[in-house]
Design a protein around this motif. Structure first.
Motif, PDB file in Angstrom:
ATOM      1  N   THR A  99       0.842  -1.193   0.000  1.00  0.00           N
ATOM      2  CA  THR A  99       0.000   0.000   0.000  1.00  0.00           C
ATOM      3  C   THR A  99       0.881   1.248   0.000  1.00  0.00           C
ATOM      4  N   THR A 100       0.557   2.184  -0.856  1.00  0.00           N
ATOM      5  CA  THR A 100       1.288   3.450  -0.903  1.00  0.00           C
ATOM      6  C   THR A 100       0.385   4.656  -0.657  1.00  0.00           C
ATOM      7  N   GLU A 101      -0.920   4.494  -0.891  1.00  0.00           N
ATOM      8  CA  GLU A 101      -1.830   5.629  -0.755  1.00  0.00           C
ATOM      9  C   GLU A 101      -3.176   5.155  -0.234  1.00  0.00           C
ATOM     10  N   ILE A 102      -3.788   5.962   0.607  1.00  0.00           N
ATOM     11  CA  ILE A 102      -5.141   5.697   1.093  1.00  0.00           C
ATOM     12  C   ILE A 102      -5.997   6.909   0.756  1.00  0.00           C
ATOM     13  N   GLU A 103      -7.014   6.682  -0.048  1.00  0.00           N
ATOM     14  CA  GLU A 103      -7.980   7.741  -0.344  1.00  0.00           C
ATOM     15  C   GLU A 103      -9.067   7.681   0.716  1.00  0.00           C
ATOM     16  N   ILE A 104      -9.253   8.773   1.428  1.00  0.00           N
ATOM     17  CA  ILE A 104     -10.196   8.759   2.539  1.00  0.00           C
ATOM     18  C   ILE A 104     -11.032  10.035   2.524  1.00  0.00           C
ATOM     19  N   GLY A 105     -12.318   9.862   2.680  1.00  0.00           N
ATOM     20  CA  GLY A 105     -13.239  10.995   2.769  1.00  0.00           C
ATOM     21  C   GLY A 105     -14.151  10.808   3.966  1.00  0.00           C
ATOM     22  N   ILE A 106     -14.220  11.808   4.850  1.00  0.00           N
ATOM     23  CA  ILE A 106     -14.972  11.675   6.106  1.00  0.00           C
ATOM     24  C   ILE A 106     -15.780  12.944   6.366  1.00  0.00           C
ATOM     25  N   ASN A 107     -16.721  12.823   7.290  1.00  0.00           N
ATOM     26  CA  ASN A 107     -17.369  14.012   7.853  1.00  0.00           C
ATOM     27  C   ASN A 107     -17.101  14.033   9.340  1.00  0.00           C
ATOM     28  N   LEU A 108     -16.527  15.148   9.819  1.00  0.00           N
ATOM     29  CA  LEU A 108     -16.286  15.357  11.233  1.00  0.00           C
ATOM     30  C   LEU A 108     -17.385  16.264  11.779  1.00  0.00           C
ATOM     31  N   ASN A 109     -17.980  15.870  12.894  1.00  0.00           N
ATOM     32  CA  ASN A 109     -19.117  16.593  13.461  1.00  0.00           C
ATOM     33  C   ASN A 109     -18.664  17.927  14.057  1.00  0.00           C
ATOM     34  N   SER A 110     -19.149  19.020  13.468  1.00  0.00           N
ATOM     35  CA  SER A 110     -18.750  20.349  13.962  1.00  0.00           C
ATOM     36  C   SER A 110     -19.268  20.621  15.363  1.00  0.00           C
ATOM     37  N   SER A 111     -20.279  19.842  15.798  1.00  0.00           N
ATOM     38  CA  SER A 111     -20.859  20.053  17.130  1.00  0.00           C
ATOM     39  C   SER A 111     -20.132  19.276  18.217  1.00  0.00           C
ATOM     40  N   SER A 112     -19.075  18.574  17.853  1.00  0.00           N
ATOM     41  CA  SER A 112     -18.352  17.773  18.845  1.00  0.00           C
ATOM     42  C   SER A 112     -17.682  18.667  19.881  1.00  0.00           C
ATOM     43  N   THR A 113     -17.520  18.118  21.060  1.00  0.00           N
ATOM     44  CA  THR A 113     -16.854  18.852  22.144  1.00  0.00           C
ATOM     45  C   THR A 113     -15.358  18.948  21.863  1.00  0.00           C
ATOM     46  N   ALA A 114     -14.817  20.156  22.026  1.00  0.00           N
ATOM     47  CA  ALA A 114     -13.389  20.350  21.799  1.00  0.00           C
ATOM     48  C   ALA A 114     -12.580  19.702  22.922  1.00  0.00           C
ATOM     49  N   LEU A 115     -11.410  19.160  22.526  1.00  0.00           N
ATOM     50  CA  LEU A 115     -10.537  18.464  23.477  1.00  0.00           C
ATOM     51  C   LEU A 115      -9.122  19.014  23.376  1.00  0.00           C
ATOM     52  N   ASN A 116      -8.369  18.782  24.432  1.00  0.00           N
ATOM     53  CA  ASN A 116      -6.977  19.210  24.435  1.00  0.00           C
ATOM     54  C   ASN A 116      -6.126  18.103  23.802  1.00  0.00           C
ATOM     55  N   PRO A 117      -5.487  18.362  22.657  1.00  0.00           N
ATOM     56  CA  PRO A 117      -4.707  17.314  21.978  1.00  0.00           C
ATOM     57  C   PRO A 117      -3.555  16.775  22.809  1.00  0.00           C
ATOM     58  N   THR A 118      -3.057  17.558  23.758  1.00  0.00           N
ATOM     59  CA  THR A 118      -1.933  17.077  24.558  1.00  0.00           C
ATOM     60  C   THR A 118      -2.349  15.956  25.498  1.00  0.00           C
ATOM     61  N   LEU A 119      -3.670  15.792  25.725  1.00  0.00           N
ATOM     62  CA  LEU A 119      -4.179  14.734  26.596  1.00  0.00           C
ATOM     63  C   LEU A 119      -4.536  13.474  25.815  1.00  0.00           C
ATOM     64  N   PHE A 120      -4.263  13.479  24.500  1.00  0.00           N
ATOM     65  CA  PHE A 120      -4.654  12.345  23.653  1.00  0.00           C
ATOM     66  C   PHE A 120      -4.010  11.048  24.128  1.00  0.00           C
ATOM     67  N   ASP A 121      -4.852  10.019  24.234  1.00  0.00           N
ATOM     68  CA  ASP A 121      -4.400   8.672  24.609  1.00  0.00           C
ATOM     69  C   ASP A 121      -5.284   7.689  23.845  1.00  0.00           C
ATOM     70  N   PRO A 122      -4.726   6.896  22.914  1.00  0.00           N
ATOM     71  CA  PRO A 122      -5.564   5.998  22.112  1.00  0.00           C
ATOM     72  C   PRO A 122      -6.296   4.951  22.932  1.00  0.00           C
ATOM     73  N   THR A 123      -5.844   4.699  24.156  1.00  0.00           N
ATOM     74  CA  THR A 123      -6.531   3.712  25.005  1.00  0.00           C
ATOM     75  C   THR A 123      -7.687   4.319  25.784  1.00  0.00           C
ATOM     76  N   ALA A 124      -7.831   5.659  25.723  1.00  0.00           N
ATOM     77  CA  ALA A 124      -8.912   6.338  26.442  1.00  0.00           C
ATOM     78  C   ALA A 124      -9.789   7.063  25.425  1.00  0.00           C
ATOM     79  N   SER A 125     -10.988   6.559  25.204  1.00  0.00           N
ATOM     80  CA  SER A 125     -11.855   7.096  24.152  1.00  0.00           C
ATOM     81  C   SER A 125     -12.332   8.511  24.436  1.00  0.00           C
ATOM     82  N   ASN A 126     -12.241   8.944  25.677  1.00  0.00           N
ATOM     83  CA  ASN A 126     -12.686  10.306  25.998  1.00  0.00           C
ATOM     84  C   ASN A 126     -11.623  11.353  25.692  1.00  0.00           C
ATOM     85  N   THR A 127     -10.444  10.918  25.168  1.00  0.00           N
ATOM     86  CA  THR A 127      -9.394  11.883  24.835  1.00  0.00           C
ATOM     87  C   THR A 127      -9.315  12.169  23.333  1.00  0.00           C
ATOM     88  N   TYR A 128     -10.152  11.513  22.552  1.00  0.00           N
ATOM     89  CA  TYR A 128     -10.220  11.815  21.121  1.00  0.00           C
ATOM     90  C   TYR A 128     -11.679  11.823  20.676  1.00  0.00           C
TER      91      TYR A 128
END
Length: 385
Positions: A99-128
């Motif tokens: 694989t060299t390329e992934i074509e991806i198209g998404i919609n991100l919900n503008s109404s989502s709650t903003a989060l602090n990226p420095t707290l991101f942890d892939p094991t904690a769903s409330n950080t992303y």
């Protein structure tokens, strides 16, 4: 006064074998006595099989010839008989492609709650905010799971904006983190985010959307790429380009959704069969969904087919009386189409010819009786004294 060869079209008899070929219209298959394709003859008999070496041959063991084609598009690159080759089935296992390329198209919900990226942890769903995954393959055909994590930026967070262009804390700003097999992989040239959960930093991509929800810009630009991802299975390092197309990546006030997710590359595949099109394009099909063009069945025709000399086994050789062979593709110019899974029957109606033979025999018998009667009458007259 003359013995003439008959090259009219015969009826088709349909079979279940994909290598049974029939020509609907003018033309001859080009076959060769040897694998090199130099000793050529011409035939309309299309009952082909595969020999022990994987070559497609007729019932006399002559090799079917094909024109070379572009491996990606299947377009013929040369229609000269000097460039033909004997059709050979590919290995039963298809080579993988990384694989060299992934074509991806998404919609991100503008109404989502903003989060602090420095707290991101892939094991904690409330950080992303959202995540999605795609399967990618390495050069050995092994599959890997690539995961995207999307974090809506908290206004005033400690992220690094593009200097002088995008202000920190843009309400329409998102950070994108990528993981391969649950291991973090950095975005080349992106934002360096210090993560408090791990005490390390990770480089993310950045989206900034317009007020109408369309994707305004990405950072880095123009490509969001993971470069030289090292693998432990001996495969070549992966370099992945993520194509977030402007018309399919949006930020609307609607639920998160994935509209397009098309990675290139594929795993190792087993040969499932051969397809031959009406135009003679031969493709090998594999279980991984890959279809590889192998060649295009070469065809020949002559200004005067009556001048061909019979070489036995329903094949003919070129002569000065037939004229030089004219090479071409099925379905082009004067050449007919190729019907896969069918055989052309003899163009001689055996029933009609048997009737003609019986009629000729009866005529011969009648003429013989007439001669015999005339001879008897002559002998009687001679004997009168």
């Amino acid at each position: 006064t003359n013995v003439a060869q008959q090259f009219t079209q015969g009826n088709f008899e349909f079979t279940d074998a994909s290598l049974d070929l029939a020509i609907s219209g003018q033309g001859f298959f080009v076959v060769s006595q040897n694998e090199a394709g130099t000793d050529r003859s011409y035939s309309r008999a299309g009952q082909f099989t595969v020999n022990a070496d994987g070559f497609i041959v007729n019932n006399e063991g002559k090799f079917l010839q094909s024109f070379p084609v572009d491996s990606a598009t299947g377009t013929v690159t040369s229609t000269s008989l000097n460039t033909t080759s004997s059709l050979n089935l590919p290995p039963s296992t298809g080579a993988p492609q990384a694989t060299t390329e992934i074509e991806i198209g998404i919609n991100l919900n503008s109404s989502s709650t903003a989060l602090n990226p420095t707290l991101f942890d892939p094991t904690a769903s409330n950080t992303y905010t959202n995540s999605t995954s795609s399967t990618v393959h390495d050069s050995l055909g092994q599959s890997h799971v690539l995961t995207y994590y999307f974090v809506k930026d908290l206004p005033g967070s400690a992220t690094n904006p593009i200097p002088g262009v995008l202000p920190n804390g843009d309400p329409n700003q998102w950070q994108v983190f990528t993981y391969l097999d649950d291991n973090p992989v950095n975005i080349t040239g992106g934002n360096t985010i210090p993560l408090t959960a791990s005490g390390a930093s990770q480089v993310s991509a950045q989206f900034n959307f317009n007020a109408d929800g369309s994707l305004g810009s990405t950072f880095p630009t123009p490509n969001i790429t993971n470069t030289n991802i090292a693998l432990i299975n001996g495969a070549n390092p992966l370099t992945l380009t993520h194509d977030f197309a402007n018309n399919t990546t949006t930020q609307f006030s609607a639920n998160f959704s994935v509209n397009t997710l098309n990675p290139t590359g594929f795993a190792t595949g087993r040969l499932t069969g051969i397809d031959i099109s009406d135009e003679g394009l031969v493709r090998a099909n594999y279980t991984n969904g890959n279809s590889t063009p192998m060649g295009k069945v070469a065809m020949g025709d002559f200004p005067n087919p009556q001048g061909l000399v019979n070489a036995g086994g329903s094949s003919w050789n070129e002569t000065t009386e037939s004229g030089a062979v004219l090479a071409g593709e099925a379905g082009s110019g004067r050449f007919g189409l190729i019907q896969s899974g069918a055989l052309e029957a003899s163009n001689v109606d055996l029933t009609q010819q048997l009737v003609n033979l019986i009629t000729a025999q009866r005529n011969f018998q009648a003429n013989a009786r007439s001669i015999e009667t005339s001879n008897t009458l002559t002998q009687t007259i001679i004997q009168i004294r």
